[in-house]
Scaffold this motif. Sequence first.
Motif, PDB file in Angstrom:
ATOM      1  N   THR A  57       0.830  -1.216  -0.162  1.00 27.00           N
ATOM      2  CA  THR A  57      -0.114   0.002   0.026  1.00 27.00           C
ATOM      3  C   THR A  57       0.800   1.236   0.047  1.00 27.00           C
ATOM      4  OG1 THR A  57      -1.797  -1.205   1.199  1.00 27.00           O
ATOM      5  CG2 THR A  57      -1.822   1.187   1.195  1.00 27.00           C
ATOM      6  N   PRO A  58       0.328   2.152  -0.679  1.00 24.53           N
ATOM      7  CA  PRO A  58       1.383   3.528  -0.759  1.00 24.53           C
ATOM      8  C   PRO A  58       1.350   4.333   0.633  1.00 24.53           C
ATOM      9  CG  PRO A  58      -0.268   3.644  -2.471  1.00 24.53           C
ATOM     10  CD  PRO A  58      -0.507   2.188  -1.847  1.00 24.53           C
ATOM     11  N   VAL A  59       2.505   4.587   1.272  1.00 28.05           N
ATOM     12  CA  VAL A  59       2.815   5.064   2.372  1.00 28.05           C
ATOM     13  C   VAL A  59       3.052   6.521   2.203  1.00 28.05           C
ATOM     14  CG1 VAL A  59       3.918   5.132   4.355  1.00 28.05           C
ATOM     15  CG2 VAL A  59       3.484   2.907   3.206  1.00 28.05           C
ATOM     16  N   VAL A  60       2.627   7.469   3.187  1.00 25.18           N
ATOM     17  CA  VAL A  60       2.883   8.943   3.252  1.00 25.18           C
ATOM     18  C   VAL A  60       3.673   9.207   4.687  1.00 25.18           C
ATOM     19  CG1 VAL A  60       2.019  11.290   3.094  1.00 25.18           C
ATOM     20  CG2 VAL A  60       1.013   9.471   1.685  1.00 25.18           C
ATOM     21  N   SER A  61       4.584   9.893   4.521  1.00 24.39           N
ATOM     22  CA  SER A  61       5.447  10.182   5.697  1.00 24.39           C
ATOM     23  C   SER A  61       5.143  11.567   5.930  1.00 24.39           C
ATOM     24  CB  SER A  61       6.752   9.878   5.380  1.00 24.39           C
ATOM     25  OG  SER A  61       7.617  10.527   6.729  1.00 24.39           O
ATOM     26  N   ALA A  62       4.620  11.704   7.178  1.00 23.87           N
ATOM     27  CA  ALA A  62       4.191  13.078   7.887  1.00 23.87           C
ATOM     28  C   ALA A  62       4.911  13.173   9.231  1.00 23.87           C
ATOM     29  CB  ALA A  62       2.704  13.455   7.745  1.00 23.87           C
ATOM     30  N   ILE A  63       6.135  13.235   9.140  1.00 21.32           N
ATOM     31  CA  ILE A  63       6.858  13.338  10.561  1.00 21.32           C
ATOM     32  C   ILE A  63       7.483  14.799  10.650  1.00 21.32           C
ATOM     33  CG2 ILE A  63       8.526  12.145  11.802  1.00 21.32           C
ATOM     34  CD1 ILE A  63       6.229  10.360  11.036  1.00 21.32           C
ATOM     35  N   GLY A  64       7.111  15.392  11.930  1.00 20.24           N
ATOM     36  CA  GLY A  64       7.771  16.528  12.527  1.00 20.24           C
ATOM     37  C   GLY A  64       7.330  17.682  11.342  1.00 20.24           C
ATOM     38  N   HIS A  65       8.329  18.681  11.215  1.00 25.75           N
ATOM     39  CA  HIS A  65       8.213  19.813  10.650  1.00 25.75           C
ATOM     40  C   HIS A  65       9.035  19.838   9.070  1.00 25.75           C
ATOM     41  CE1 HIS A  65       5.815  21.295  13.736  1.00 25.75           C
ATOM     42  NE2 HIS A  65       6.717  21.020  14.589  1.00 25.75           N
ATOM     43  N   GLU A  66       8.975  20.998   8.478  1.00 25.39           N
ATOM     44  CA  GLU A  66       9.601  20.949   7.182  1.00 25.39           C
ATOM     45  C   GLU A  66      11.220  20.605   7.328  1.00 25.39           C
ATOM     46  OE1 GLU A  66      10.253  21.147   3.409  1.00 25.39           O
ATOM     47  OE2 GLU A  66       8.335  21.304   4.125  1.00 25.39           O
ATOM     48  N   GLN A  67      11.862  21.140   8.447  1.00 22.62           N
ATOM     49  CA  GLN A  67      13.215  21.001   8.519  1.00 22.62           C
ATOM     50  C   GLN A  67      13.645  19.412   9.000  1.00 22.62           C
ATOM     51  OE1 GLN A  67      11.306  23.123  10.189  1.00 22.62           O
ATOM     52  NE2 GLN A  67      11.807  22.821  12.538  1.00 22.62           N
ATOM     53  N   ASP A  68      12.601  18.794   9.674  1.00 22.93           N
ATOM     54  CA  ASP A  68      12.960  17.595   9.937  1.00 22.93           C
ATOM     55  C   ASP A  68      12.786  16.709   8.887  1.00 22.93           C
ATOM     56  OD1 ASP A  68      12.812  18.112  12.730  1.00 22.93           O
ATOM     57  OD2 ASP A  68      10.635  18.034  12.797  1.00 22.93           O
ATOM     58  N   SER A  69      13.856  15.684   8.726  1.00 18.91           N
ATOM     59  CA  SER A  69      14.076  14.606   7.618  1.00 18.91           C
ATOM     60  C   SER A  69      14.468  13.381   8.301  1.00 18.91           C
ATOM     61  CB  SER A  69      15.097  15.044   6.652  1.00 18.91           C
ATOM     62  OG  SER A  69      15.129  14.352   5.502  1.00 18.91           O
ATOM     63  N   PRO A  70      13.618  12.738   8.915  1.00 16.96           N
ATOM     64  CA  PRO A  70      14.116  11.133   9.391  1.00 16.96           C
ATOM     65  C   PRO A  70      14.202  10.370   7.796  1.00 16.96           C
ATOM     66  CG  PRO A  70      11.692  11.485   9.704  1.00 16.96           C
ATOM     67  CD  PRO A  70      12.147  12.750   9.251  1.00 16.96           C
ATOM     68  N   LEU A  71      14.616   9.066   8.011  1.00 20.65           N
ATOM     69  CA  LEU A  71      14.804   8.138   7.147  1.00 20.65           C
ATOM     70  C   LEU A  71      13.369   7.552   6.466  1.00 20.65           C
ATOM     71  CD1 LEU A  71      17.708   5.801   8.123  1.00 20.65           C
ATOM     72  CD2 LEU A  71      17.974   8.114   6.750  1.00 20.65           C
ATOM     73  N   LEU A  72      12.581   7.882   7.195  1.00 19.08           N
ATOM     74  CA  LEU A  72      11.157   7.278   6.690  1.00 19.08           C
ATOM     75  C   LEU A  72      10.742   8.306   5.617  1.00 19.08           C
ATOM     76  CD1 LEU A  72       8.828   5.593   7.217  1.00 19.08           C
ATOM     77  CD2 LEU A  72       7.622   7.390   8.657  1.00 19.08           C
ATOM     78  N   ASP A  73      11.093   9.460   5.594  1.00 18.27           N
ATOM     79  CA  ASP A  73      10.643  10.359   4.532  1.00 18.27           C
ATOM     80  C   ASP A  73      11.363  10.052   3.189  1.00 18.27           C
ATOM     81  OD1 ASP A  73       9.406  12.091   6.384  1.00 18.27           O
ATOM     82  OD2 ASP A  73      10.917  13.548   6.350  1.00 18.27           O
ATOM     83  N   LEU A  74      12.520   9.222   3.030  1.00 17.68           N
ATOM     84  CA  LEU A  74      13.102   8.992   1.955  1.00 17.68           C
ATOM     85  C   LEU A  74      12.485   7.579   1.380  1.00 17.68           C
ATOM     86  CD1 LEU A  74      16.743   9.546   3.036  1.00 17.68           C
ATOM     87  CD2 LEU A  74      15.466  11.189   1.823  1.00 17.68           C
ATOM     88  N   VAL A  75      12.118   6.592   2.270  1.00 16.48           N
ATOM     89  CA  VAL A  75      11.556   5.308   1.747  1.00 16.48           C
ATOM     90  C   VAL A  75      10.008   5.365   1.467  1.00 16.48           C
ATOM     91  CG1 VAL A  75      10.972   4.379   4.128  1.00 16.48           C
ATOM     92  CG2 VAL A  75      11.841   2.967   1.985  1.00 16.48           C
ATOM     93  N   ALA A  76       9.445   6.470   2.187  1.00 13.73           N
ATOM     94  CA  ALA A  76       7.861   6.418   1.863  1.00 13.73           C
ATOM     95  C   ALA A  76       7.799   7.097   0.276  1.00 13.73           C
ATOM     96  CB  ALA A  76       7.236   7.576   2.653  1.00 13.73           C
TER      97      ALA A  76
END
Length: 403
Positions: free
Chosen positions: A231-250
């Motif tokens: 299933t497609p996954v959307v990462s919505a973690i923290g604010h604009e400046q935050d960039s966990p690895l989940l953002d890259l794989v989502a």
Amino acid sequence: MPEKTSPESPLPIRTVLQMVGGWIARLGTVWVEGQITDLSARGGTVFLTLRDPVANVSARVTAPRGVYEAAVPRPADGARVVMQVKPDFWVNKGSFAFTALEIRPVGVGELLARLERLRQLLAAEGLFGAERKRRLPFLPGTIGLICGRDSAAERDVLENSRRRWPAVRFKVEEVAVQGPYAVGEVTEALRKLDADADVDVIVVARGGGSLEDLLPFSDETLVRAVAACRTPVVSAIGHEQDSPLLDLVADVRASTPTDAAKKVVPDVGEQLTLVRQLRDRGRRVVSGWLDREMSWLTSVRSRPSLADPVRELERRAEQVESLRDRARRSLSGSLDRAADDLVHLRARLIALSPAATLERGYAIVQHPSGEVVRLAKDVAPGSLLTVRLSDDRLTVRVENEGA
């Protein structure tokens, strides 16, 4: 020695705070080691949190911009540093912080170094490649939402999504979003929603926090679980400046939970406006086409060939008759000239024909072979000859030479 106090003789709070300030001031300047987080600058002052890399202990530190910029290389979030600090206690607010007098970077922070190594490993495996990311459905029937319990992120996603499309449905999984249990709970919720056939898209949402608070969303187990989702996954973690690895794989990264709602759910008002615009464009296109066709039809009908079709037929008939007469005259002339030529040719043939010569009384003498006798000496006595006259042939025998 501490002052003696009792319910009957309490100390004013200002006195107590002044005493606390005095005790803290006795510490003087000290060198401390820690890891920088929550780095920000306002005006001529840099604010940061100095966190102990082992224990869950941190303190606020302020540094003049000149002190911060004097450090080479300039430290960033996650950097391990050694600082000379002076404790400050503000009596009026009862707050405590350190003031940095000197900053010495001691290398990239262990936390960021570990995350960078993991990022490079996963990138080499292709987990962050754009070719494996899936498109979100235009209008998902059911949205799976993974968020903290009674969190602001949950309210942001639900309220903004229902404001954009009131009929949208959610399946919410409330989990721990920080701490030692976060990775396991988020991973389990992700697998549960991915196995649900009704869920068309999954949103993982969490509000802002420090780098350490967002560490679960850079965990290798969770990142690989997201990569394995159907299933497609959307990462919505923290604010604009935050960039966990989940953002890259989502499949899609949203800068905030509110932004996730905007990316996952279409706005009903915008879609209705778009439908009206497309309908109006279609109407204009069809109307324009009909107008052009009507103009063309009017122009065609106004042409003489259609305005008075009988006249055109009469004109064409006159042309046919004229061409027929021209053809008849041409053919007659050709036949007459050919007849005259034939008569002249016949007369010439008759005049040149040997038969005409024979009719005037001449004869042609021929050997039996058909060869014409031209000289008498060419005929031997006793030879048979053929004499051709105008009406018949005779066979004669030569009696003697010269007879």
